[in-house]
Design an enzyme around this catalytic site. Structure first.
Site: not given
Ligand code: BES
Ligand code: ZN
Ligand code: ZN
Length: 477
Positions: A246, A251, A258, A270, A329, A331, A333
């Site tokens: 990734k 992000d 966020k 990220d 968020d 993104e 995937r």
């Molecule tokens: N980049 C984040 C995940 C992340 C969280 C990385 C903490 C490092 C530390 C990812 O893109 C994300 O925001 N995921 C969301 C998905 C949800 C919206 C389904 C999450 O985990 O909240």
């Molecule tokens: Zn992310």
């Molecule tokens: Zn995200």
């Protein structure tokens, strides 16, 4: 950063760390009777695992090997011990040190040296007074009858590669745009000897990579899609092993913004999966491992710009499947799905993706390990878990039951990019599984990729997680 090299003879004034067990006689290290008595007293009476002597002409550390009930814990204890000694080394402004393998303990000595080298990493690029803040330690040598120069060279390259990955993660997106990330991969390819091809936005559009393009809509910076390939003549594998990382260089959460300061502060991390993939190719090419490996990194930032896609939008992905986007968020995937679908054309033996994919992975196991899942056979999974233990980047395998497929069903598209309230790291994995037709593993590194406080030789900031793990696995093939 320090170099690691081999030492064939010891001088009287070389600073040394003696790697030994409790019952060593301590008579072979040029210590006086009083010093030997002191070491023995510290070990037996005071239960010390490390003893430090300042002999004025040299510093001597005695580091005991503590045997744990499983070997990899003994090894990890030495990496951790090295990070403690590192603090004393820097405090005393020591610039070179020799690790002395006093009892034919090859793996233990290598682990200690690894921990020392990884503890010495710094990211000073943006400091005005770099010299003042730089660690004193510049060179680490190994003195051993058993450890070969090839092993030492490999250790040097592997710690270097881990640090390369750390630096890429520590670089803010003000420098490390998607374009810059692909340039960094090109530099690594040139230096280590692997080929790098970068698709620009026009090419990505022509290929109809809808996932990557839609995440990029809210951004001013163009996306990139980097393909790295290391194909040695005597490769042991007929079909390539593919590593997908990734590469979200930042992000913000897109329009599903966020909250800051809490969750956005570390989001330059990220692209840690992408960094690990590039650095792993660097390590295998430099050590000339006989494996054919391809690295793929889709990259963009995720921002809520004017043209950003919004919840409810339906996106057609590279493989033709459609996705109802319900959270901007989620993104990672979206861009990984295109990369995984693209990987099919190589007919891979195995694909491993690494991604800081979900907060749910952090909630599940914290920063202690990697959340893993996938369709690879048990033998492959076990080998990967073994490698995870070897390098202490442990894998925690999640269930991958059909139940979770239900949670990403969409009313109007082939799937949605959001699961239910539970099992968030698994539903993210299930989303990715719709884009594969080969043996595959997904490593969610959201927890261990970036630390907000130091943990032994895993320093604050980017950790380089994944590089040593993948290298260990690929080397074992
Ligand atoms: N980049 C984040 C995940 C992340 C969280 C990385 C903490 C490092 C530390 C990812 O893109 C994300 O925001 N995921 C969301 C998905 C949800 C919206 C389904 C999450 O985990 O909240
Ligand atoms: Zn992310
Ligand atoms: Zn995200």
């Amino acid at each position: 950063m320090a170099t690691i090299s081999q030492k064939n003879a010891l001088n009287n004034n070389d600073n040394i760390v003696i790697i030994c067990s409790k019952n060593n006689s301590f008579t072979n290290f040029n210590l006086s009777k009083a010093e030997i008595d002191f070491v023995k007293k510290e070990i037996t009476k005071n239960d010390k695992k490390v003893v430090f002597i300042n002999q004025l002409n040299r510093f001597v550390f005695v580091q005991l090997i503590e045997t744990k009930n499983v070997n990899y814990l003994t090894i990890e204890a030495l990496r951790k011990a090295a990070s403690k000694i590192h603090a004393t080394i820097v405090e005393n402004k020591i610039d070179s040190i020799t690790v002395f393998d006093a009892e034919h303990k090859t793996a233990e000595t290598i682990a200690f040296t690894e921990g020392l080298a990884l503890s010495n990493y710094q990211f000073l690029k943006y400091k005005k007074d770099k010299k003042k803040e730089e660690n004193s330690l510049k060179s680490i040598s190994i003195f051993s009858k058993d450890i070969t120069s090839a092993q030492i060279n490999e250790l040097h390259i592997l710690t270097e590669a881990t640090n390369i990955s750390r630096t890429l993660v520590n670089e803010p997106q003000s420098f490390l745009t998607a374009t810059q990330l692909s340039k960094e991969f090109q530099k690594l390819g040139k230096e280590a000897g692997f080929s790098v091809e970068v698709f620009n936005k026009a090419k990505i559009k022509a290929l109809k990579m809808g996932g990557l393009l839609s995440v990029n809509l809210g951004s001013i910076e163009p996306p990139t899609f980097t393909i790295m390939e290391y194909k040695p003549k005597k490769a042991k594998n007929k079909q390539p092993i593919i590593l997908v990382g990734k590469g979200v260089v930042y992000d913000t959460g897109g329009v599903s913004l966020k909250p800051t300061p809490n969750s956005m502060d570390m989001m330059k991390c990220d692209m840690a999966g992408g960094a690990a993939v590039g650095a792993t190719l660097y390590a295998i090419a430099k050590t000339k491992l006989p494996v054919h490996v391809i690295g793929i990194v889709p990259a963009t930032d995720n921002r809520p710009g004017e043209n950003a896609y919004v919840p409810g939008d339906v996106i057609t992905m590279y493989n033709g499947l459609t996705v109802e986007m319900l959270n901007a968020d989620a993104e990672g995937r979206m861009i990984l799905a295109d990369a995984l679908a693209y990987a099919k054309k190589y007919k891979p033996q195995l694909v491993i993706d690494l991604a800081t994919l979900t907060g749910a992975a952090v909630a599940a196991i914290g920063t202690s390990g990697i959340v893993a899942m996938g369709t690879a056979d048990e033998k492959t999974k076990n080998k990967l878990k073994q490698s995870g233990n070897n390098v202490f980047e442990r894998l925690a395998e999640m269930p991958f039951w059909d139940d979770y497929d239900e949670m990403i069903k969409s009313d109007i598209a082939d799937m949605k990019n959001l699961g239910g309230p539970y099992a968030g790291s698994i539903t993210a994995g299930k989303f990715l599984a719709r884009y594969i037709d080969y043996p595959w593993m997904h490593f969610d590194i959201a927890g261990p990729a970036f630390l907000t406080s130091k943990d032994g030789y895993r320093l604050k900031g980017g950790t380089g997680v994944g590089v040593r793990l993948l290298f260990d696995y690929l080397k074992g093939l």
